[in-house]
Design a protein around this motif. Structure first.
Motif, short mmCIF file in Angstrom:
data_model
loop_
_atom_site.label_atom_id
_atom_site.label_comp_id
_atom_site.label_asym_id
_atom_site.label_seq_id
_atom_site.Cartn_x
_atom_site.Cartn_y
_atom_site.Cartn_z
N GLY A 1 0.83 -1.20 0.00
CA GLY A 1 0.00 0.00 0.00
C GLY A 1 0.86 1.26 0.00
N ARG A 2 1.28 1.67 1.19
CA ARG A 2 1.99 2.94 1.33
C ARG A 2 3.31 2.95 0.58
N ARG A 3 4.17 1.95 0.78
CA ARG A 3 5.48 1.97 0.14
C ARG A 3 5.37 1.81 -1.38
N MET A 4 4.37 1.04 -1.80
CA MET A 4 4.17 0.90 -3.24
C MET A 4 3.86 2.26 -3.87
N LEU A 5 3.05 3.03 -3.16
CA LEU A 5 2.70 4.36 -3.69
C LEU A 5 3.92 5.28 -3.73
N THR A 6 4.74 5.24 -2.65
CA THR A 6 5.92 6.12 -2.65
C THR A 6 6.94 5.68 -3.70
N ARG A 7 7.07 4.34 -3.92
CA ARG A 7 7.97 3.88 -4.97
C ARG A 7 7.46 4.32 -6.36
N THR A 8 6.17 4.21 -6.52
CA THR A 8 5.59 4.65 -7.80
C THR A 8 5.80 6.16 -8.00
N GLU A 9 5.64 6.93 -6.89
CA GLU A 9 5.84 8.39 -6.99
C GLU A 9 7.27 8.69 -7.41
N ALA A 10 8.25 7.99 -6.81
CA ALA A 10 9.64 8.23 -7.15
C ALA A 10 9.92 7.89 -8.61
N ALA A 11 9.33 6.77 -9.06
CA ALA A 11 9.54 6.37 -10.45
C ALA A 11 8.94 7.38 -11.42
N VAL A 12 7.72 7.87 -11.08
CA VAL A 12 7.07 8.86 -11.96
C VAL A 12 7.89 10.16 -12.01
N LYS A 13 8.40 10.57 -10.83
CA LYS A 13 9.23 11.79 -10.80
C LYS A 13 10.47 11.63 -11.68
N ALA A 14 11.08 10.47 -11.63
CA ALA A 14 12.25 10.23 -12.47
C ALA A 14 11.87 10.30 -13.95
N ASP A 15 10.71 9.67 -14.26
CA ASP A 15 10.25 9.72 -15.65
C ASP A 15 9.96 11.16 -16.09
N VAL A 16 9.35 11.95 -15.17
CA VAL A 16 9.02 13.34 -15.50
C VAL A 16 10.29 14.16 -15.71
N ASN A 17 11.28 13.93 -14.84
CA ASN A 17 12.53 14.67 -15.02
C ASN A 17 13.21 14.31 -16.34
N GLU A 18 13.15 13.01 -16.68
CA GLU A 18 13.70 12.60 -17.97
C GLU A 18 12.89 13.21 -19.12
N LEU A 19 11.57 13.25 -18.90
CA LEU A 19 10.70 13.83 -19.93
C LEU A 19 11.00 15.30 -20.15
N LYS A 20 11.36 15.99 -19.05
CA LYS A 20 11.68 17.42 -19.20
C LYS A 20 12.84 17.61 -20.17
N ALA A 21 13.90 16.80 -19.99
CA ALA A 21 15.06 16.93 -20.87
C ALA A 21 14.71 16.55 -22.29
N VAL A 22 13.94 15.44 -22.43
CA VAL A 22 13.55 15.00 -23.77
C VAL A 22 12.65 16.03 -24.44
N MET A 23 11.69 16.52 -23.63
CA MET A 23 10.75 17.49 -24.17
C MET A 23 11.47 18.78 -24.58
N SER A 24 12.43 19.22 -23.77
CA SER A 24 13.17 20.44 -24.08
C SER A 24 13.93 20.28 -25.40
N ALA A 25 14.57 19.14 -25.56
CA ALA A 25 15.32 18.91 -26.81
C ALA A 25 14.38 18.84 -28.00
N GLU A 26 13.24 18.17 -27.82
CA GLU A 26 12.28 18.04 -28.93
C GLU A 26 11.67 19.38 -29.31
#
Length: 371
Positions: free
Chosen positions: A75-100
């Motif tokens: 429950g709780r830890r799964m949500l925090t792990r998912t949050e961390a993974a999404v944040k990493a994806d978003v940060n990567e998306l920022k760089a990709v989006m900026s380049a695109e």
């Protein structure tokens, strides 16, 4: 612009519209990942809700710890792990989006810059032209203002100058004209020139009066000094009366005639030419200007009366014995000066002329009949 360019622009606009109507919200995409876990988390919470474990014995304690681990890890830890993974994806998306985005902007930016350069070049050209016109206008006005101030400054410059110098300046100013080259400043410049001439004339008259008074004072002082230096002279002895001359000699002397003949006659004395006043043109100009300032404004001309003499009115004034028509008046040389409705009208001032023309016409007919 060609048809191909028009079609390309239309396609690009349609693609931009399609992108605009698609859900592009990152927020919705991210929250969707958490939304999918909501049902499982709700079921898990309901599974363990209101459960009372017998933690006093070993089995009950083990069951409670298992339930806690399930809620924590799945429950709780799964949500925090998912949050961390999404944040990493978003940060990567920022760089990709900026380049695109930078790549896509590079497609249209050079074209935009080229058009922007054309626009800015024309705007700069217009701004430069306006600045040049404004500067030329400012220079033109300043030149006129400087010239007017120079006309006014002659009074201050004349202070302490000899009369001859001031008179020369007055004569020069008296000949200055203010034509089209002075543009809208001609009247102001002429007024400044006239005012300067007036003050210079007054200055000359004042200086001449001062010089004349000084001369008279000097002559008076010299006369007094000469009179004081004189000593009384002895009285002259009485003169003997001259002997009387013969009467014939007196007569011959009295009637002696100057010879004439081939000798050239003495030139008749010519009257001295009257001195020319070099300041007279300037004085006349000042007088004319002052008279023009005092003259009343001309009365506005009265508008000419509108034509209103009707043909019927003319026949009424003829008393009925004689009548005329528009054609008859035309034969006499009078055309309608206007119209009231469909009928022609004549000027009131022409009525005496019409009568005179009628008289001449009758006299002409009478002369023909008598012949």
């Amino acid at each position: 612009m060609t048809d191909t360019t028009t079609q390309t622009t239309a396609v690009a606009q349609q693609q931009a519209a399609n992108i605009a109507i698609k859900p592009m919200s990152i927020k919705d995409t991210v929250l969707a990942q958490f939304k999918d876990t909501e049902a499982g988390l709700t079921a898990m919470a309901e599974k363990y809700r209101n459960v009372v474990y017998s933690v006093t014995d070993s089995k009950g304690m083990a069951d409670a710890k298992a339930a806690r681990a399930d809620l924590r890890d799945n429950g709780r830890r799964m949500l925090t792990r998912t949050e961390a993974a999404v944040k990493a994806d978003v940060n990567e998306l920022k760089a990709v989006m900026s380049a695109e985005v930078e790549r896509l902007v590079g497609i249209v930016k050079p074209v935009e810059d080229a058009i922007d350069a054309q626009i800015k070049a024309e705007e700069k050209r217009k701004a430069d032209e306006k600045a040049k016109r404004d500067q030329e206008e400012a220079d033109r006005v300043k030149a006129h203002r400087d010239n007017i101030e120079q006309l006014k400054a002659y009074v201050e410059q004349a202070e302490g100058q000899p009369v001859e110098v001031i008179e020369k300046a007055i004569a020069t100013l008296g000949e200055v004209t203010f034509g089209e080259e002075w543009e809208e400043f001609a009247q102001e410049a002429e007024a400044a020139c006239i005012a300067t001439v007036q003050r210079l004339l007054a200055m000359v008259e004042s200086e001449k009066t001062r010089i004349e008074n000084a001369r008279l004072q000097k002559e008076l002082a010299d006369a007094r000094a000469a009179l004081a230096a004189q000593t009384p002279a002895p009285a002259p002895a009485p003169a003997e009366p001259p002997a009387a001359a013969p009467a014939q000699a007196a007569i011959s002397t009295a009637f002696e005639v100057e010879p004439w003949g081939d000798d050239e006659p003495a030139a008749a004395a010519q009257p001295a030419a009257e001195p020319v006043d070099a300041l007279e043109p300037a004085r006349q100009r000042v007088s004319s200007w002052a008279a023009a300032r005092r003259a009343p404004a001309p009365e506005p001309e009265a508008p000419a009366a509108a034509p209103g003499l009707k043909l019927g009115t003319i026949n009424e004034r003829l008393g009925g014995a004689i009548t005329t028509s528009a054609e008859g008046l035309r034969i006499l040389g009078f055309e309608p000066a206007g119209k009231v409705g469909a009928h022609g009208v004549y000027r009131e001032a022409d009525f005496p002329l019409i009568l005179a023309a009628m008289v001449r016409h009758i006299e002409s007919v009478q002369a023909k009949a008598a012949a």
